[in-house]
Enzyme design. Sequence first.
Site, PDB file in Angstrom:
ATOM      1  N   ASP A 116       0.842  -1.208   0.000  1.00 27.27           N
ATOM      2  CA  ASP A 116       0.000   0.000   0.000  1.00 27.27           C
ATOM      3  C   ASP A 116       0.870   1.248   0.000  1.00 27.27           C
ATOM      4  O   ASP A 116       0.571   2.230  -0.684  1.00 27.27           O
ATOM      5  CB  ASP A 116      -0.910   0.016   1.235  1.00 27.27           C
ATOM      6  CG  ASP A 116      -2.024  -1.012   1.112  1.00 27.27           C
ATOM      7  OD1 ASP A 116      -2.012  -1.766   0.105  1.00 27.27           O
ATOM      8  OD2 ASP A 116      -2.882  -1.067   2.010  1.00 27.27           O
TER       9      ASP A 116
ATOM     10  N   PHE B 167       2.276   1.963  -3.327  1.00 26.99           N
ATOM     11  CA  PHE B 167       1.214   2.479  -4.198  1.00 26.99           C
ATOM     12  C   PHE B 167       0.924   3.944  -3.875  1.00 26.99           C
ATOM     13  O   PHE B 167       0.822   4.791  -4.766  1.00 26.99           O
ATOM     14  CB  PHE B 167      -0.063   1.642  -4.059  1.00 26.99           C
ATOM     15  CG  PHE B 167      -1.196   2.203  -4.880  1.00 26.99           C
ATOM     16  CD1 PHE B 167      -1.253   1.964  -6.244  1.00 26.99           C
ATOM     17  CD2 PHE B 167      -2.167   3.012  -4.294  1.00 26.99           C
ATOM     18  CE1 PHE B 167      -2.276   2.514  -7.017  1.00 26.99           C
ATOM     19  CE2 PHE B 167      -3.186   3.569  -5.059  1.00 26.99           C
ATOM     20  CZ  PHE B 167      -3.240   3.311  -6.421  1.00 26.99           C
TER      21      PHE B 167
ATOM     22  N   SER C 270     -15.266 -16.927 -40.103  1.00 27.71           N
ATOM     23  CA  SER C 270     -15.890 -18.108 -39.519  1.00 27.71           C
ATOM     24  C   SER C 270     -15.267 -19.339 -40.195  1.00 27.71           C
ATOM     25  O   SER C 270     -14.244 -19.214 -40.866  1.00 27.71           O
ATOM     26  CB  SER C 270     -17.389 -18.022 -39.761  1.00 27.71           C
ATOM     27  OG  SER C 270     -18.018 -19.018 -39.032  1.00 27.71           O
ATOM     28  N   LEU C 271     -15.855 -20.489 -40.034  1.00 29.04           N
ATOM     29  CA  LEU C 271     -15.310 -21.696 -40.667  1.00 29.04           C
ATOM     30  C   LEU C 271     -16.398 -22.398 -41.460  1.00 29.04           C
ATOM     31  O   LEU C 271     -17.564 -22.402 -41.064  1.00 29.04           O
ATOM     32  CB  LEU C 271     -14.792 -22.663 -39.592  1.00 29.04           C
ATOM     33  CG  LEU C 271     -13.473 -22.336 -38.908  1.00 29.04           C
ATOM     34  CD1 LEU C 271     -13.291 -23.229 -37.684  1.00 29.04           C
ATOM     35  CD2 LEU C 271     -12.308 -22.530 -39.868  1.00 29.04           C
TER      36      LEU C 271
ATOM     37  N   LYS D 199     -12.276 -28.161 -31.910  1.00 29.85           N
ATOM     38  CA  LYS D 199     -13.119 -26.972 -32.016  1.00 29.85           C
ATOM     39  C   LYS D 199     -13.762 -26.748 -30.650  1.00 29.85           C
ATOM     40  O   LYS D 199     -14.630 -27.507 -30.224  1.00 29.85           O
ATOM     41  CB  LYS D 199     -14.182 -27.170 -33.095  1.00 29.85           C
ATOM     42  CG  LYS D 199     -14.928 -25.903 -33.422  1.00 29.85           C
ATOM     43  CD  LYS D 199     -15.672 -26.047 -34.734  1.00 29.85           C
ATOM     44  CE  LYS D 199     -16.273 -24.739 -35.184  1.00 29.85           C
ATOM     45  NZ  LYS D 199     -17.241 -24.184 -34.251  1.00 29.85           N
TER      46      LYS D 199
ATOM     47  N   ARG E 211     -16.065 -11.077 -30.744  1.00 33.19           N
ATOM     48  CA  ARG E 211     -16.054 -11.250 -32.186  1.00 33.19           C
ATOM     49  C   ARG E 211     -17.021 -10.283 -32.877  1.00 33.19           C
ATOM     50  O   ARG E 211     -16.711  -9.740 -33.933  1.00 33.19           O
ATOM     51  CB  ARG E 211     -16.445 -12.690 -32.509  1.00 33.19           C
ATOM     52  CG  ARG E 211     -16.466 -12.991 -33.964  1.00 33.19           C
ATOM     53  CD  ARG E 211     -16.805 -14.454 -34.182  1.00 33.19           C
ATOM     54  NE  ARG E 211     -16.639 -14.789 -35.574  1.00 33.19           N
ATOM     55  CZ  ARG E 211     -17.522 -14.511 -36.520  1.00 33.19           C
ATOM     56  NH1 ARG E 211     -18.621 -13.874 -36.212  1.00 33.19           N
ATOM     57  NH2 ARG E 211     -17.298 -14.854 -37.765  1.00 33.19           N
TER      58      ARG E 211
ATOM     59  N   GLU F 146     -10.414 -18.686 -28.195  1.00 27.20           N
ATOM     60  CA  GLU F 146     -11.707 -19.031 -27.624  1.00 27.20           C
ATOM     61  C   GLU F 146     -11.634 -18.900 -26.106  1.00 27.20           C
ATOM     62  O   GLU F 146     -10.752 -19.466 -25.471  1.00 27.20           O
ATOM     63  CB  GLU F 146     -11.999 -20.490 -28.003  1.00 27.20           C
ATOM     64  CG  GLU F 146     -13.422 -20.804 -28.234  1.00 27.20           C
ATOM     65  CD  GLU F 146     -13.980 -20.227 -29.531  1.00 27.20           C
ATOM     66  OE1 GLU F 146     -13.210 -19.652 -30.334  1.00 27.20           O
ATOM     67  OE2 GLU F 146     -15.194 -20.324 -29.718  1.00 27.20           O
TER      68      GLU F 146
ATOM     69  N   LYS G  13      -6.628 -27.318 -40.519  1.00 23.46           N
ATOM     70  CA  LYS G  13      -6.039 -26.137 -41.142  1.00 23.46           C
ATOM     71  C   LYS G  13      -4.830 -26.536 -41.972  1.00 23.46           C
ATOM     72  O   LYS G  13      -4.013 -27.344 -41.509  1.00 23.46           O
ATOM     73  CB  LYS G  13      -5.581 -25.133 -40.067  1.00 23.46           C
ATOM     74  CG  LYS G  13      -6.723 -24.552 -39.266  1.00 23.46           C
ATOM     75  CD  LYS G  13      -6.250 -23.658 -38.139  1.00 23.46           C
ATOM     76  CE  LYS G  13      -7.460 -23.215 -37.330  1.00 23.46           C
ATOM     77  NZ  LYS G  13      -7.094 -22.647 -36.033  1.00 23.46           N
TER      78      LYS G  13
ATOM     79  N   CYS H 191     -42.566 -51.584   0.795  1.00 22.39           N
ATOM     80  CA  CYS H 191     -42.703 -50.630  -0.312  1.00 22.39           C
ATOM     81  C   CYS H 191     -42.465 -51.401  -1.620  1.00 22.39           C
ATOM     82  O   CYS H 191     -41.395 -51.969  -1.823  1.00 22.39           O
ATOM     83  CB  CYS H 191     -41.686 -49.502  -0.164  1.00 22.39           C
ATOM     84  SG  CYS H 191     -41.598 -48.459  -1.624  1.00 22.39           S
TER      85      CYS H 191
HETATM   86  S1  IVH Z   1     -10.014 -21.036 -36.517  1.00 25.25           S
HETATM   87  C1  IVH Z   1      -9.889 -18.363 -39.972  1.00 25.25           C
HETATM   88  N1  IVH Z   1      -9.740 -22.869 -34.651  1.00 25.25           N
HETATM   89  O1  IVH Z   1     -15.213 -21.700 -34.223  1.00 25.25           O
HETATM   90  C2  IVH Z   1     -10.200 -19.447 -39.003  1.00 25.25           C
HETATM   91  N2  IVH Z   1     -11.734 -21.597 -34.691  1.00 25.25           N
HETATM   92  O2  IVH Z   1     -17.203 -21.849 -36.348  1.00 25.25           O
HETATM   93  C3  IVH Z   1     -11.060 -18.979 -37.918  1.00 25.25           C
HETATM   94  N3  IVH Z   1     -13.295 -22.128 -32.897  1.00 25.25           N
HETATM   95  O3  IVH Z   1     -15.211 -18.304 -34.965  1.00 25.25           O
HETATM   96  C4  IVH Z   1     -11.271 -19.867 -36.797  1.00 25.25           C
HETATM   97  N4  IVH Z   1     -12.083 -23.680 -31.940  1.00 25.25           N
HETATM   98  O4  IVH Z   1     -14.567 -18.984 -32.581  1.00 25.25           O
HETATM   99  C5  IVH Z   1     -10.536 -21.925 -35.179  1.00 25.25           C
HETATM  100  N5  IVH Z   1      -9.358 -24.502 -33.042  1.00 25.25           N
HETATM  101  C6  IVH Z   1     -10.146 -23.552 -33.565  1.00 25.25           C
HETATM  102  C7  IVH Z   1     -11.396 -23.237 -33.013  1.00 25.25           C
HETATM  103  C8  IVH Z   1     -12.172 -22.252 -33.617  1.00 25.25           C
HETATM  104  C9  IVH Z   1     -13.215 -22.995 -31.894  1.00 25.25           C
HETATM  105  C10 IVH Z   1     -14.446 -21.225 -33.158  1.00 25.25           C
HETATM  106  C11 IVH Z   1     -14.025 -19.833 -33.528  1.00 25.25           C
HETATM  107  C12 IVH Z   1     -14.678 -19.571 -34.876  1.00 25.25           C
HETATM  108  C13 IVH Z   1     -15.766 -20.600 -34.911  1.00 25.25           C
HETATM  109  C14 IVH Z   1     -16.136 -20.959 -36.326  1.00 25.25           C
END
Ligand code: IVH
Length: 733
Positions: free
Chosen positions: A57, A60, A106-107, A138, A159, A199, A321, A464
């Site tokens: 403290d 600080f 998104s994916l 995921k 997001r 995430e 990926k 019972c």
């Molecule tokens: S990659 C360009 N990797 O899933 C690639 N996403 O349905 C973008 N998510 O918006 C995402 N685990 O929030 C990636 N291992 C992972 C993930 C992941 C969960 C979520 C993420 C994305 C959503 C798409």
Amino acid sequence: MENSDLTLFAVDDPQDSAEQSELSPAQQAQRRWKELAEEVQEHQFRYYVKDAPSISDAEFDGLFRELEELEEKYPELQAADSPTQLVGGGFTTTFDSVDHLERMLSLEDVFSAEELRAWLERLEENIGQDQEYLTELKIDGAAIALVYENGKLVRAATRGDGRVGEEITYNARTIGDIPAELTPNEKYPIPDLLEVRGEVYYAVDDFAELNAKIIADAEAAGRKPKPFANPRNAAAGSLRLKDPKQVADRPLRMICHGLGRIEGFAPETQWEAYQAMASWGLHVSQHTEKVVGVEAVLERMRYWGKHRTDTEYEMDGLVVKLNNIAEQHDLGATARVPRWAVAYKYPPEEAITTLLDIRVSVGRTGRVTPYADLTPVTVAGSTVSKATLHNQFEVKRKGVLIGDQVVIRKAGEIIPEILGPLVEQRDGSEKEFEFPATCPSCGAPLAPEKESDQDWRCSNARSCPDQLAERLIYLASRAALDIEVLGEKASRELYERELLTNEGDLFNLTKEDLQHTMFFTRAAKTKAEKEEPDAVINGNKRMLGKSGEKLLANLETAKTRPLWRILVALSIRHVGPEAARPLATVFGSLDKIQETALTHPEKLAEVEGVGSTIAESLHDWFREEWHQEIIEKWRAAGVQLEQVEEEQVPHTLEGLTIVATGALENFTRDSVKEAIIARGGRAVGSVSSKTDYVVAGANPGSKLTKAEELEIPVLDEQAFQELMEHGPQEKDS
Ligand code: IVH
């Protein structure tokens, strides 16, 4: 002087130190003010929000005073958002709109092995065979983006729509997995700018605790509780709290899975990006794997399909990926998704359905368990219409009302459970569950046995109907007398037709008795059969059926089962095979056990594997007169109540420690343990480096993963049978 751009943790100062000496005193003061304001805010954040101060403290106060003095001397420095002007640091999350530096994509989802294969093959047709991929889990959480400038976290945002998110920096700063500052290292220098995506999630275990707390807090404050429906909502909802101090109380976690804009760092592969992130102190997944070619990806997809519940968080798919970042750039993205990544989605293990009613069932020891009656719904490939709720406190903890829309989850082979209600879908017609005061089976009053007990019980053990039927089912199970044809339906019919008053009459059942049941008979077919003077049910002639013959034969065999099994069959609370075996061995007869239980129960407690709770339970059980009658009836019917030398099985498993996990075809959980113990082995529940073998059946769960990690031999059921027969085989030398 312009000084209102103070944003916590951000220093937007273009001047480098070489120029510092040329600064005017006022400029130097401004520079010092910024440094100090940042430092003070950082400590205030630690003190007020995280409850984890890193300085005293007094230290600080010194910094704070210096800041005040500076502002007194240069009043133009004093901005509205200066720490000197804000009570308690003024940490409130504002959810201001912020532009992501790069769009958060998104994916593309695929839902079958064929679709995944087609997606990969199309890609490889395009850019060549046998590409290197990363397979990642995921995570079912909430996506956020972090911006680090020169290694300092300057902003965190949700997001949003992928272009514009909401600022949640204070909230993110409370999350232990998110470093305020990146750790530099030689291999990976800190980039000038780094936008990290990942995430935020709630661990499944923490989730149940959170809902319980939300409900308890609401009740204490006289508010309507609003529990979360599932861990994903819990993560997203926690990030949406205005008060970061509340966020700090939530055990949120984060795993990073991508990069947005980067300056001063150019990874060649996604894998390298993760290694760099990890080296800076960011959290990346331990489950990401580098594989080559389509088949290897599909293999990982199948593997994780079997291990979905091995992770502490909920995962709903496998993200694939392309590893090479130059290739990623070449392929680019559509308006919504990258062309170099795909998400395979597993069939959902969660579903939303209506909670029609909460009822209670009565177990063999009288325990009354609430369960949910649901509108049938398909989850993870099977139809679910019931889910256990354990006890009335659990109903409270989950915060569910009758009539609610609820999220249910069925993980692996586990009994389905209710995660939570969809509070926002309520229309006011939902009703609170009231635990019944009387037994639904026999009408006896329900109460906890001791005040401290969570479970309520029906005290009418003697008559019972539900308790009687459940005891009979247990008595017939593999853990006890192993009578194949005595299941739920058969047991209930024997009582309903008054062929039994309780289990005492079981061994006196005759062919004639069984002929008065539907379960153990069949319709007379031939003329001769029809003329035989057998039983008539509903005007139809019935003959003893195969199951009837089987029951009579099984009962004969059961009379000579080892003493410990007879003891288990009596449904004495807490007395399972683990306690019954040593009791039988030490005392040698049921009479001796009874005598000791009644006169010197403390002697029972001394037996290994018994203890005082079990001893007390035995004492109480033998004191009941009608229990004595059961024993006498059994004795009169010829049931063996003494220890006879068990058929000696060779000690093939001597000295071996074995863990069995998952569903086996020819064993129950208890009988596999017995088989191990009978052969001189040790049957234990958890895998460690001392484990010699793991026997894995269907849906083995985390024990298998552990075994694989520790490189412990894993046996399927057939290999286990062989091991039991021959013992471990000498290794080829
Ligand atoms: S990659 C360009 N990797 O899933 C690639 N996403 O349905 C973008 N998510 O918006 C995402 N685990 O929030 C990636 N291992 C992972 C993930 C992941 C969960 C979520 C993420 C994305 C959503 C798409």
